[in-house]
Each structure stands twice: as C-alpha cells, then as structure tokens.
Design a protein around this motif. Structure first.
Motif, PDB file in Angstrom:
ATOM      1  N   LYS A   1      20.506 -33.641 -38.651  1.00  0.00           N
ATOM      2  CA  LYS A   1      21.532 -33.023 -39.478  1.00  0.00           C
ATOM      3  C   LYS A   1      21.763 -31.575 -39.032  1.00  0.00           C
ATOM      4  N   VAL A   2      23.005 -31.183 -38.960  1.00  0.00           N
ATOM      5  CA  VAL A   2      23.350 -29.810 -38.609  1.00  0.00           C
ATOM      6  C   VAL A   2      23.400 -29.011 -39.899  1.00  0.00           C
ATOM      7  N   SER A   3      22.520 -28.041 -40.023  1.00  0.00           N
ATOM      8  CA  SER A   3      22.553 -27.201 -41.212  1.00  0.00           C
ATOM      9  C   SER A   3      22.208 -25.770 -40.816  1.00  0.00           C
ATOM     10  N   PRO A   4      22.771 -24.816 -41.513  1.00  0.00           N
ATOM     11  CA  PRO A   4      22.484 -23.411 -41.207  1.00  0.00           C
ATOM     12  C   PRO A   4      21.005 -23.094 -41.397  1.00  0.00           C
ATOM     13  N   ARG A   5      20.507 -22.153 -40.595  1.00  0.00           N
ATOM     14  CA  ARG A   5      19.129 -21.677 -40.721  1.00  0.00           C
ATOM     15  C   ARG A   5      19.158 -20.222 -41.146  1.00  0.00           C
ATOM     16  N   GLN A   6      18.354 -19.906 -42.135  1.00  0.00           N
ATOM     17  CA  GLN A   6      18.305 -18.554 -42.687  1.00  0.00           C
ATOM     18  C   GLN A   6      17.328 -17.685 -41.905  1.00  0.00           C
ATOM     19  N   GLY A   7      17.618 -16.406 -41.848  1.00  0.00           N
ATOM     20  CA  GLY A   7      16.734 -15.442 -41.218  1.00  0.00           C
ATOM     21  C   GLY A   7      17.121 -14.047 -41.660  1.00  0.00           C
ATOM     22  N   PHE A   8      16.493 -13.045 -41.048  1.00  0.00           N
ATOM     23  CA  PHE A   8      16.898 -11.666 -41.325  1.00  0.00           C
ATOM     24  C   PHE A   8      16.562 -10.778 -40.143  1.00  0.00           C
ATOM     25  N   LEU A   9      17.380  -9.762 -39.968  1.00  0.00           N
ATOM     26  CA  LEU A   9      17.150  -8.742 -38.953  1.00  0.00           C
ATOM     27  C   LEU A   9      16.332  -7.631 -39.582  1.00  0.00           C
ATOM     28  N   ILE A  10      15.463  -7.037 -38.787  1.00  0.00           N
ATOM     29  CA  ILE A  10      14.724  -5.883 -39.284  1.00  0.00           C
ATOM     30  C   ILE A  10      15.020  -4.664 -38.418  1.00  0.00           C
ATOM     31  N   LYS A  11      15.018  -3.534 -39.076  1.00  0.00           N
ATOM     32  CA  LYS A  11      15.095  -2.245 -38.401  1.00  0.00           C
ATOM     33  C   LYS A  11      13.818  -1.517 -38.778  1.00  0.00           C
ATOM     34  N   LEU A  12      13.098  -1.061 -37.779  1.00  0.00           N
ATOM     35  CA  LEU A  12      11.815  -0.400 -37.986  1.00  0.00           C
ATOM     36  C   LEU A  12      11.927   1.053 -37.540  1.00  0.00           C
ATOM     37  N   GLN A  13      11.384   1.953 -38.355  1.00  0.00           N
ATOM     38  CA  GLN A  13      11.330   3.373 -38.002  1.00  0.00           C
ATOM     39  C   GLN A  13       9.887   3.838 -38.160  1.00  0.00           C
ATOM     40  N   THR A  14       9.383   4.554 -37.158  1.00  0.00           N
ATOM     41  CA  THR A  14       8.035   5.120 -37.233  1.00  0.00           C
ATOM     42  C   THR A  14       8.116   6.591 -36.842  1.00  0.00           C
ATOM     43  N   GLU A  15       6.992   7.250 -36.829  1.00  0.00           N
ATOM     44  CA  GLU A  15       7.006   8.656 -36.395  1.00  0.00           C
ATOM     45  C   GLU A  15       7.240   8.760 -34.890  1.00  0.00           C
ATOM     46  N   ASP A  16       7.102   7.640 -34.162  1.00  0.00           N
ATOM     47  CA  ASP A  16       7.315   7.652 -32.717  1.00  0.00           C
ATOM     48  C   ASP A  16       8.745   7.353 -32.293  1.00  0.00           C
ATOM     49  N   PHE A  17       9.535   6.750 -33.170  1.00  0.00           N
ATOM     50  CA  PHE A  17      10.911   6.407 -32.819  1.00  0.00           C
ATOM     51  C   PHE A  17      11.756   6.264 -34.076  1.00  0.00           C
ATOM     52  N   GLU A  18      13.074   6.418 -33.879  1.00  0.00           N
ATOM     53  CA  GLU A  18      14.027   6.341 -34.992  1.00  0.00           C
ATOM     54  C   GLU A  18      14.365   4.913 -35.390  1.00  0.00           C
ATOM     55  N   ALA A  19      14.509   4.027 -34.394  1.00  0.00           N
ATOM     56  CA  ALA A  19      14.933   2.668 -34.726  1.00  0.00           C
ATOM     57  C   ALA A  19      14.518   1.671 -33.655  1.00  0.00           C
ATOM     58  N   GLY A  20      13.924   0.593 -34.109  1.00  0.00           N
ATOM     59  CA  GLY A  20      13.615  -0.557 -33.273  1.00  0.00           C
ATOM     60  C   GLY A  20      14.053  -1.797 -34.035  1.00  0.00           C
ATOM     61  N   TYR A  21      14.581  -2.774 -33.326  1.00  0.00           N
ATOM     62  CA  TYR A  21      15.158  -3.943 -33.990  1.00  0.00           C
ATOM     63  C   TYR A  21      14.504  -5.240 -33.515  1.00  0.00           C
ATOM     64  N   ALA A  22      14.452  -6.210 -34.410  1.00  0.00           N
ATOM     65  CA  ALA A  22      13.997  -7.568 -34.096  1.00  0.00           C
ATOM     66  C   ALA A  22      14.480  -8.466 -35.226  1.00  0.00           C
ATOM     67  N   ASP A  23      14.252  -9.758 -35.060  1.00  0.00           N
ATOM     68  CA  ASP A  23      14.636 -10.663 -36.136  1.00  0.00           C
ATOM     69  C   ASP A  23      13.437 -11.477 -36.593  1.00  0.00           C
ATOM     70  N   VAL A  24      13.542 -11.989 -37.785  1.00  0.00           N
ATOM     71  CA  VAL A  24      12.557 -12.921 -38.343  1.00  0.00           C
ATOM     72  C   VAL A  24      13.365 -14.165 -38.692  1.00  0.00           C
ATOM     73  N   HIS A  25      13.122 -15.202 -37.949  1.00  0.00           N
ATOM     74  CA  HIS A  25      13.924 -16.413 -38.109  1.00  0.00           C
ATOM     75  C   HIS A  25      12.984 -17.611 -38.227  1.00  0.00           C
ATOM     76  N   PRO A  26      12.510 -17.904 -39.438  1.00  0.00           N
ATOM     77  CA  PRO A  26      11.488 -18.939 -39.614  1.00  0.00           C
ATOM     78  C   PRO A  26      11.997 -20.365 -39.377  1.00  0.00           C
ATOM     79  N   TRP A  27      11.107 -21.174 -38.856  1.00  0.00           N
ATOM     80  CA  TRP A  27      11.314 -22.618 -38.725  1.00  0.00           C
ATOM     81  C   TRP A  27      10.384 -23.270 -39.741  1.00  0.00           C
ATOM     82  N   GLU A  28      10.905 -23.507 -40.916  1.00  0.00           N
ATOM     83  CA  GLU A  28      10.078 -24.091 -41.974  1.00  0.00           C
ATOM     84  C   GLU A  28       9.517 -25.446 -41.566  1.00  0.00           C
ATOM     85  N   MET A  29      10.280 -26.215 -40.800  1.00  0.00           N
ATOM     86  CA  MET A  29       9.823 -27.540 -40.386  1.00  0.00           C
ATOM     87  C   MET A  29       8.577 -27.474 -39.497  1.00  0.00           C
TER      88      MET A  29
END
Length: 140
Positions: free
Chosen positions: A20-48
C-alpha cells in the motif's frame, strides 16, 4: 544546545514492494550548539522496522533521552553544523556519494530498461523486492 523541529511527510510516487502506498511521517531538526549556529538532519522513523513513531520520537527528544534513530540524526546534524561553521561542503570534501538508479519493483526490469539505465551512465541499480523475494531473485 538548542533543537528545533518541523514535521513533514513523504508521499511515495509509486507503489514499492506491491504494498500500500501511504505517506510516511517524519521531522527535520535544526541543531545549534556553542560550536555552530545551525546543523540540519531529519528523523524519519520506519515503524514497521521497530522505530518509535514521530510523536514518541519527539517526546524522547524533549526529555533529553533521544531514541537511537534521533541520536544518529543529532550526530549528522552536528557534522553538518561543524562543516557549515567551517564553510566546507560535506559533499565535496567528506562524503563520496554514488548515485544509483532506483527500480520500484523487480517485475519492471527488462533488457530495454537495462539499456536505458546504462545509457544514463548509472553504474549501480537498486531493486526493491516484494513479498516473494525468492521468486523475484530467481527471475533476476
């Protein structure tokens, strides 16, 4: 460390593995630390495959105890943030990405398509197997 997130969903353009074709949920993250202003990645779980769903992933992240999947994403966001701070491209200097042709189902493969893939200069073909991997593998 500060973390922001933005939900999104992926909507497949074709059926994979005859499922079955169905949308998959996820989210993008933006991370800030004292070493950098912005780093990006995603969290895209495969529940199955045993990943916690998006709501649980976010709850774990907020509690300061991210899931193993989110932990990996934070690692990649850190790599991204450090590279951005140094004005370096991860694609040119640190990561070698080999492109591949993605075939949604083994049953779509024939000699004409193999020629087309070759003409497009792909050296790697990724084939999704369905509910009968043995049968499809023997056909290949």
């Amino acid at each position: 460390m500060k973390i922001w997130y933005s939900r999104y969903q992926l909507i497949p353009k074709e059926t994979l593995n005859r499922g079955k074709v169905s949308p998959r949920q996820g989210f993008l993250i933006k991370l800030q630390t004292e070493d950098f202003e912005a780093g990006y990645a995603d969290v895209h779980p495969w529940e199955m495959f045993g990943d916690a769903n998006v709501d649980d992933q976010l709850r774990f992240l907020r509690s300061g105890k991210p899931s193993p999947l989110a932990e990996r994403s934070l690692f990649f966001a850190t790599l991204d943030g450090l590279a951005r701070a140094e004005k370096k491209s991860l694609f040119r200097e640190r990561i070698k990405i080999r492109s591949h042709f993605n075939l949604g189902a083994a049953e779509n493969l024939d000699l004409a398509l193999l020629e087309k893939i070759k003409d497009l200069k792909y050296k790697t073909l990724k084939i999704k197997l369905g509910r009968d991997p043995q049968g499809e593998a023997s056909r290949l």
